[in-house]
Scaffold this motif. Structure first.
Motif: not given
Length: 333
Positions: A19-29, A38-53
Motif C-alpha cells: 500500500l502507498p505510504l509517504y516515506i522520507r528520503d535523503n535522510v540523516l544516517p 541539532t546541537n550546531t544548528g548548522n544547515n550547511v553542516q547537516s547537508q554534508l551528511y545526507r546521501p545527496f548533500p
C-alpha cells in the motif's frame, strides 16, 4: 430461521500488501548525526551528511504498507407483517495498518498519519487503523398504518438507530528530530493514564485527555533538544524514537437516532403528492469529535529539563450536528 425472518452470520476479512505510504528520503544516517546537527544548528553542516548533500530531504510515495481487516458480522431482518418490518446489523471488527494513506481528505481527522520515522523503523508503526471501529450497530424499523380511519391510513413511520464505538487518535509532539514526520513522545505507565479522570468543561471545550499539568500525566518528550547555559550547549533530550504507540488513544463513541413520518396522497393514477416530516439526531444527543492531540515541547533552562506547554491539548471543542428537522414535499408524476 422462521417465516419472513432471516439471520446471517459472516466472517469478513482482508489483507492488503504494497500500500502507498509517504516515506522520507535523503535522510540523516544516524541518531548521533541528528544530535550533532541539532546541537550546531548548522544547515550547511547537516547537508554534508545526507546521501545527496546538495539536495534537501524529501517525501516520496512508496508501496511498502500492509493492512489487515477482520470482522464478525451479524445481520437480522424480519417482515413481521405487511405493515411492519425491521432490519438490524452488528459488526465486531479490528483493522490494522502501517499508515493511514496519502490524502488528507480520506482521513477521519483530515491528517495523514505516516508515523514517526517510517524511513528508519516502519515496523513499529503497525497499529490500529484510523478507521478502526471495534463495534458498530444499526437498526432500521418501518411501520405503515394499514387499518383505522381513512385520514391516518397509509401513514409511514421509519427510523434509523446507529451506535458505534470510538475511532483511534494519534498523539504527537512537534518535530525535534530533523527528519521526523510526526514525532511521538514516550509513555511512562499504563495507557489508561492518558484519559482525564472525568470530563469537565474548560472554556469552550471539554477535557477528555489528561492535561499536561496533571502530576500523573504519563508522557515525556523525545529529542534531540539542546539549550545554551552560560554560553555552553547542553543536551536536554537525546535523539530517539518515542515509545508511545501510533493511534493509541480513542475518541468518544457516538450514537444517533433519525426518525421520519410521511404519507402519499394520490390525486390521479399518475399524480401523487408525498409529504414527509424528518428529524435527524432526534434526541439532540451530543456526539463529540476528536480531541486536540498535538504537544509542544519546551525547555526549562534553570532545571535543564524539558516538558510540554500545550494548554489546548486533550480538549474537545467540536461535535457532530445537533438536532435538525425538515419538512419534505414532493410531487411524483
Amino acid at each position: 430461521i422462521a417465516r419472513g425472518t432471516v439471520a446471517e452470520v459472516s466472517y469478513v476479512g482482508s489483507h492488503a500488501y504494497h500500500l502507498p505510504l509517504y516515506i522520507r528520503d535523503n535522510v540523516l544516517p544516524s541518531f548521533l548525526v541528528a544530535e550533532l546537527i541539532t546541537n550546531t544548528g548548522n544547515n550547511v553542516q547537516s547537508q554534508l551528511y545526507r546521501p545527496f548533500p546538495y539536495l534537501n530531504g524529501w517525501s516520496e510515495i512508496r508501496n511498502v504498507g500492509d493492512s489487515e481487516y477482520d470482522s464478525l458480522q451479524f445481520r437480522f431482518s424480519r417482515e413481521l407483517s405487511k405493515s411492519l418490518s425491521i432490519m438490524a446489523n452488528y459488526t465486531f471488527a479490528k483493522a490494522m495498518e502501517d499508515g493511514s494513506g496519502t490524502f488528507t481528505n480520506t482521513q477521519p481527522s483530515n491528517v495523514v498519519d505516516s508515523g514517526q520515522l517510517p524511513q528508519l523503523a516502519l515496523n513499529i508503526e503497525h497499529a490500529p487503523s484510523v478507521f478502526d471501529r471495534r463495534n458498530s450497530f444499526m437498526a432500521a424499523p418501518r411501520y405503515t398504518i394499514t387499518n383505522g380511519p381513512k385520514w391516518v391510513r397509509d401513514i409511514d413511520f421509519s427510523g434509523v438507530f446507529m451506535a458505534r464505538s470510538s475511532l483511534p487518535v494519534n498523539i504527537y509532539q512537534n518535530n525535534l528530530y530533523p527528519d521526523a514526520v510526526q514525532q511521538r513522545p514516550n509513555i511512562n505507565g499504563p495507557g489508561s493514564l492518558l484519559y482525564a479522570p472525568q470530563e469537565v468543561t474548560v472554556g469552550t471545550g471539554i477535557r477528555y485527555l489528561r492535561p499536561t499539568s496533571d502530576p500523573q500525566f504519563p508522557l515525556t518528550p523525545t529529542g534531540p533538544l539542546y539549550i545554551t547555559v552560560s554560553g555552553k550547549s547542553v543536551q536536554v533530550l537525546p535523539a530517539g524514537i518515542g515509545n508511545l504507540g501510533r493511534e493509541i488513544a480513542r475518541a468518544p463513541g457516538d450514537w444517533n437516532l433519525n426518525l421520519s413520518a410521511g404519507r402519499r396522497f394520490r390525486f390521479r393514477e399518475k399524480l401523487t403528492l408525498l409529504l414527509r416530516a424528518e428529524t435527524y439526531n432526534t434526541f439532540n444527543h451530543t456526539n463529540l469529535l476528536l480531541p486536540a492531540t498535538n504537544l509542544s515541547v519546551i525547555a526549562n533552562t534553570a532545571t535543564q529539563t524539558a516538558g510540554f506547554n500545550s494548554p489546548g491539548y486533550g480538549l474537545i471543542t467540536s461535535a457532530r450536528s445537533a438536532r435538525f428537522l425538515q419538512m419534505v414535499g414532493r410531487i411524483e408524476f
